[in-house]
Design an enzyme around this catalytic site. Structure first.
Site, PDB file in Angstrom:
ATOM      1  CD  GLU A 143      39.113  32.860  40.055  1.00 37.41           C
ATOM      2  OE1 GLU A 143      38.290  33.357  40.473  1.00 37.41           O
ATOM      3  OE2 GLU A 143      40.198  33.179  39.792  1.00 37.41           O
ATOM      4  CD  GLU A 196      36.825  40.060  46.077  1.00 35.68           C
ATOM      5  OE1 GLU A 196      36.225  39.581  44.733  1.00 35.68           O
ATOM      6  OE2 GLU A 196      36.184  40.927  46.579  1.00 35.68           O
ATOM      7  CG  ASP A 243      41.818  45.157  32.705  1.00 36.27           C
ATOM      8  OD1 ASP A 243      41.552  45.363  31.516  1.00 36.27           O
ATOM      9  OD2 ASP A 243      42.499  44.247  33.214  1.00 36.27           O
TER      10      ASP A 243
END
Length: 526
Positions: free
Chosen positions: A398, A266, A195
């Site tokens: 989430e 994931e 990132d």
């Protein structure tokens, strides 16, 4: 009830005012592949600039993959034991350079030093585990042939080529390192796209790998905007390992499917923590507080919803709120802080939006619920809610922040059913007697289940696979699967003497009868 927190701590060790620290970051920045515009990295804990990194264009990312693929040819011919020696040295270097790594992680993420320590320990253990197991996992294996004696069948493992590793900001050292090491040990090259908020941890990974003896060109780091650099790497690589949101994961999977290349991911989690009537309540309360607010809740496998049996609801809630109220939230590089900063304004706003929506729909705040600007721009108190309705976004989406909701349940069956009532299935935590936990844990729809722990027990079990069910992912990291996914399986079968055809002068019918009789015998034994 509001949580009590510490006063601001001194700034982190890694400060641009330190000439040595600035030089160290500049040295890392020089390792990035790219000649494009400078990207400034900001420390989330106080908004100070840490350094700049050159961004890579799509063409430069494609060129990096090409260079990696060229370097990989010789690496694939290197014995697995020699590749493992590099990983073993890397595992030791990570421990030797612990404090330097912690400084970089803390500066980039604003997380507490204790949370950053999890990354260091995980990387060292992952590298050591694969250093020990990779040669055995990769060796050719004899398999049962079509006909005993006459057919000699061998399974071989070949590397994919150039693996693209795309990682998020929340665990900027663990994810680039722990996904790259098994790929490298399998004989691949890797191109890492971290990132853009946290490139220095990935660049430090690259530096340590090279110091451990990894040949030039085999691992490269490219930095760029996620909407440009990520797709460019997906277009060029031979395999993609992605960690991030479920929404982005679906897009990456779709493009990998179009290209017919392998993909592992994931993705998101809305993880349940269950407290049953026979749980050790003080231990459950302390464990829940640690797990829910680890890394300020910015943890894919951290719990965001707690289901408590009605028989112990009051006792657990009081104990849990007590633990939350004693949590030390602070900035700085000291070891006392238990929770640090959120990563950005966008993450802070998402937490606020989920919280405000839940309260507007009838939820009650039991602890926290407020930002802490006196500590830093993105600090937020650990927050506990009750009475969160199904209509609230926080109930199912989430949040990825320091917010958890507590829900009562009337039975073990209801707890399991509500825990499984989710589109996501990454991790789960269950607090009860060990034998009961093992039994009920097998009924939870999650890739990893922890009994009397929040997440660390399964995460730290590097010999066992880790990953998500349902919308939480595809494939696994850790264990044999975490390395073998980076390989192509090949079967080589050598036939001797006996042919798969009638013998000279034999009729087809006679051949069919003999073959049928032979298969009947084989079926009895294999």
């Amino acid at each position: 009830m509001t949580s009590r927190t510490t006063t601001p701590a001194p700034s982190a060790h890694l400060s641009p005012s330190s000439g040595a620290a600035a030089a160290a970051l500049a040295s890392l920045a020089a390792l990035a592949t790219g000649t494009g515009p400078e990207h400034e990295v900001i420390a989330p804990s106080d908004g100070r600039p840490l350094g700049v990194v050159r961004q890579a264009s799509a063409a430069e990312i494609a060129a990096a993959v090409t260079r990696a693929r060229a370097a990989q040819k010789a690496w694939a011919r290197t014995p697995a034991t020699a590749r493992a020696a590099v990983a073993r040295r890397f595992a030791s270097l990570v421990l030797d350079r612990r404090d330097e790594i912690l400084d970089v992680i803390e500066a980039e993420t604003g997380k507490a030093r204790l949370a950053a320590l999890e990354e260091v320990m995980d990387v060292s253990r992952t590298a050591a585990y694969y250093a020990h197991t990779a040669p055995g996992l990769l060796r050719p294996r004899r398999r049962g042939g079509a006909f005993p004696v006459f057919t000699q069948t061998t399974e071989r493992r070949h590397p994919k080529g150039a693996v693209g590793v795309i990682t998020p900001w929340n665990y900027p050292f663990t994810l680039p390192a722990s996904d790259s090491v098994p790929a490298l040990l399998a004989g691949n090259a890797v191109v890492i796209k971290p990132d853009e908020k946290t490139p220095f941890s990935a660049l430090l990974t690259l530096s340590l790998l090279r110091e451990a003896g990894l040949p030039d060109g085999l691992a490269q780091v490219v930095v760029g905007p996620r909407d440009e650099a990520g797709p460019a790497l997906v277009e060029a690589a031979d395999y993609i390992m992605f960690t991030g949101s479920s929404a982005t994961g679906r897009k990456v999977a779709a493009r990998c499917g179009e290209r017919l290349i392998g993909f592992s991911a994931e993705l998101g989690g809305k993880n349940p923590l269950i407290v049953l009537a026979d749980a050790d309540i003080p231990a459950a309360a302390a464990g829940a507080a640690r797990a829910c607010f680890a890394n300020a809740g910015q943890l894919c496998i951290g719990p965001e919803r707690i289901y408590v049996h009605e028989a112990v609801r009051t006792q657990f809630t009081e104990a849990f709120l007590g633990e939350v109220g004693r949590m030390r939230v602070a900035a700085g590089a000291g070891w006392d802080a238990e929770m640090g900063s959120l990563i950005s304004e966008a993450q802070l706003e998402k937490v606020r939006a989920h919280l405000e929506d839940a309260v507007a729909r009838g939820a009650r705040i039991l602890a926290g619920g407020t930002a802490r600007p006196e500590l830093g721009p993105y600090f937020f108190d650990p927050t506990v809610l009750s009475d969160v309705p199904e209509s609230a976004a926080l109930c199912r989406e989430e949040t990825f922040g320091p917010v958890v909701a507590v829900y009562p349940v009337a039975s073990d069956e209801e707890a399991i059913a509500r825990a499984n009532d989710s589109a996501l299935g990454l991790n789960a935590s269950l607090w009860t007697r060990p034998a009961r936990g093992a039994e009920l844990g097998a009924r939870l729809e999650a890739g990893t289940v922890n009994v009397n722990e929040g997440y660390a027990a399964s995460w730290g079990s590097h010999a066992a696979p880790m990953g998500g069910w349902k919308g939480s992912g595809v494939g696994r990291r850790h264990g044999a699967e975490g390395l073998l996914k980076y390989t192509e399986a090949q079967t080589v079968a050598v036939q001797r003497l006996l042919r798969f055809a009638p013998l000279p002068g034999m009729s087809n019918e006679r051949y069919a009868d003999l073959l049928t009789a032979a298969v009947r015998v084989l079926n009895r034994f294999r």
